[in-house]
Write a protein that holds these residues in place. Structure first.
Motif, mmCIF file in Angstrom:
data_model
loop_
_atom_site.group_PDB
_atom_site.id
_atom_site.type_symbol
_atom_site.label_atom_id
_atom_site.label_comp_id
_atom_site.label_asym_id
_atom_site.label_seq_id
_atom_site.Cartn_x
_atom_site.Cartn_y
_atom_site.Cartn_z
ATOM 1 N N SER A 3 0.819 -1.209 0.000
ATOM 2 C CA SER A 3 0.000 0.000 0.000
ATOM 3 C C SER A 3 0.856 1.264 0.000
ATOM 4 N N ARG A 4 2.019 1.238 0.653
ATOM 5 C CA ARG A 4 2.852 2.447 0.682
ATOM 6 C C ARG A 4 3.439 2.739 -0.697
ATOM 7 N N GLU A 7 0.634 4.266 -2.766
ATOM 8 C CA GLU A 7 0.426 5.671 -2.423
ATOM 9 C C GLU A 7 1.493 6.555 -3.057
ATOM 10 N N ARG A 8 2.729 6.098 -3.054
ATOM 11 C CA ARG A 8 3.812 6.925 -3.603
ATOM 12 C C ARG A 8 3.649 7.159 -5.099
ATOM 13 N N TYR A 10 0.896 6.942 -6.834
ATOM 14 C CA TYR A 10 -0.314 7.751 -6.990
ATOM 15 C C TYR A 10 0.012 9.229 -6.822
ATOM 16 N N TRP A 11 0.757 9.558 -5.757
ATOM 17 C CA TRP A 11 1.104 10.953 -5.512
ATOM 18 C C TRP A 11 2.158 11.467 -6.485
ATOM 19 N N ASN A 93 9.025 11.022 -4.455
ATOM 20 C CA ASN A 93 8.202 9.831 -4.676
ATOM 21 C C ASN A 93 8.810 8.906 -5.724
ATOM 22 N N HIS A 298 -10.678 11.235 -3.065
ATOM 23 C CA HIS A 298 -9.307 10.944 -2.640
ATOM 24 C C HIS A 298 -9.292 10.243 -1.281
ATOM 25 N N ALA A 302 -7.707 6.567 -0.471
ATOM 26 C CA ALA A 302 -6.714 6.314 0.584
ATOM 27 C C ALA A 302 -7.211 5.269 1.565
ATOM 28 N N PHE A 306 -4.658 2.594 0.472
ATOM 29 C CA PHE A 306 -3.409 3.014 1.112
ATOM 30 C C PHE A 306 -3.394 2.698 2.605
ATOM 31 N N TYR A 307 -4.523 2.839 3.258
ATOM 32 C CA TYR A 307 -4.619 2.581 4.705
ATOM 33 C C TYR A 307 -5.856 1.744 5.006
ATOM 34 N N SER A 316 -2.749 10.958 4.119
ATOM 35 C CA SER A 316 -1.697 10.744 3.131
ATOM 36 C C SER A 316 -0.973 12.050 2.880
#
Length: 319
Positions: A3-4, A7-8, A10-11, A93, A298, A302, A306-307, A316
């Motif tokens: 998941s981390r 997230e990276r 994605y951002w 990222n 968003h 997340a 992501f979480y 996030s």
């Protein structure tokens, strides 16, 4: 997929899109102001309003002149939407996601970081700044081209596409907020005189002028521009296209039901609005609603990916 890492990437895609659109908007707006008379409703501070950054700007600057606004939008790390902040976040990222990204992306991220660092002392000079902004746009497009050409269509790619299209929709909605000024019944005679130039400028800020002329087969006219940028289903910069693209990518991911349903709801609401016919004051309300819905989307993304074990309480990287 961790998941981390999801997230990276994605951002990374969101910040990359934000950087390119910010550079393009500043570049086009600068060129526009050079063609307009000095006293109009549209000025340098219009850029601050487009980013909804009046409060942050006023906390750090006393005067809303060109020099301060350019410093704030390009170089100020106190501004979470500045070009410097976005590009630093792209690089970070990428650095922490090298195991899932093509090797050349790190080289490109470093090049754009060096370009930013070396150009900061010259952003007060309008000519040098315009050259710098065009270079930023070119580097962002190179990164996106390398990602599109060299990445497997796996979950990493899906998250990047979701991030890109969410950020693109948000940036488009902010630029469309300016149309409430362009459509207002009480706008000045001077603004009315430059109507065609202003709508063309809005299309250029979204890289949409050529495709508008190609598909609409009409002169640049406010109502048609609004409908094209909101509802066109083949132009990738339109709100409708990006929302639909997000929904398609989400379906490839595990447990997509809630985010997909939310994206579909936002799409259906935006498509139901005849933005070319609603009163000018309602355009601003509609864009505010869309930005609020994107924020909730968003949060759902997340919470889902992501979480998933923290009930969405963990924040996030930031909007």
């Amino acid at each position: 997929m961790l998941s981390r890492v999801a997230e990276r990437v994605y951002w990374m895609a969101r910040y990359l899109e934000r950087a390119e659109k910010t550079a393009r908007l500043i570049n086009v707006h600068t060129a526009l102001l050079m063609d307009l008379p000095g006293r109009m409703e549209i000025n340098w501070f219009t850029l601050i309003r487009l980013f909804n950054a009046e409060k942050v700007f006023s906390e750090h600057y006393e005067r809303g002149n060109e020099a301060n606004i350019m410093q704030f939008l390009i170089a100020d790390t106190n501004n979470p939407s500045s070009l410097a902040t976005s590009l630093a976040n792209v690089r970070e990222n990428v650095r922490t996601s090298l195991d899932v990204l093509p090797e050349e992306i790190w080289e490109q991220a470093n090049q754009i970081h060096l370009l930013m660092t070396n150009s900061l002392p010259r952003i007060s000079d309008r000519y040098s700044r315009q050259i710098f902004l065009r270079e930023v746009m070119k580097h962002c497009q190179c990164i996106r081209g390398a990602l599109d050409s060299n990445m497997s269509r796996d979950h990493s790619f899906d998250f990047m596409q979701i991030g890109k299209h969410l950020e693109r929709t948000d940036m488009t909605s902010r630029i469309l907020e300016m149309t409430s000024l362009l459509l207002s019944d009480d706008r000045s005679d001077t603004l009315r005189k430059y109507d065609g130039i202003l709508w063309t400028n809005l299309l250029q800020a979204l890289s949409a002028r050529q495709m508008y002329l190609q598909h609409i087969h009409s002169r640049v006219e406010g109502q048609r521009v609004m409908r094209f940028l909101m509802n066109d289903n083949v132009f990738p910069g339109s709100v409708g296209y990006s929302l639909a693209a997000m929904g398609r990518r989400m379906r490839y991911l595990p447990d997509p039901e809630m985010p997909t349903a939310m994206a579909q709801r936002v799409l259906e609401h935006s498509q139901a609005q005849d933005v070319g016919a609603i009163p000018a004051e309602q355009v601003h309300t509609l864009m505010d609603y869309l930005q609020s819905e994107l924020g909730m989307l968003h949060t759902e993304i997340a919470k889902t990916w992501f979480y998933p074990d923290r009930n969405g309480q963990q924040q996030s990287q930031g909007l």
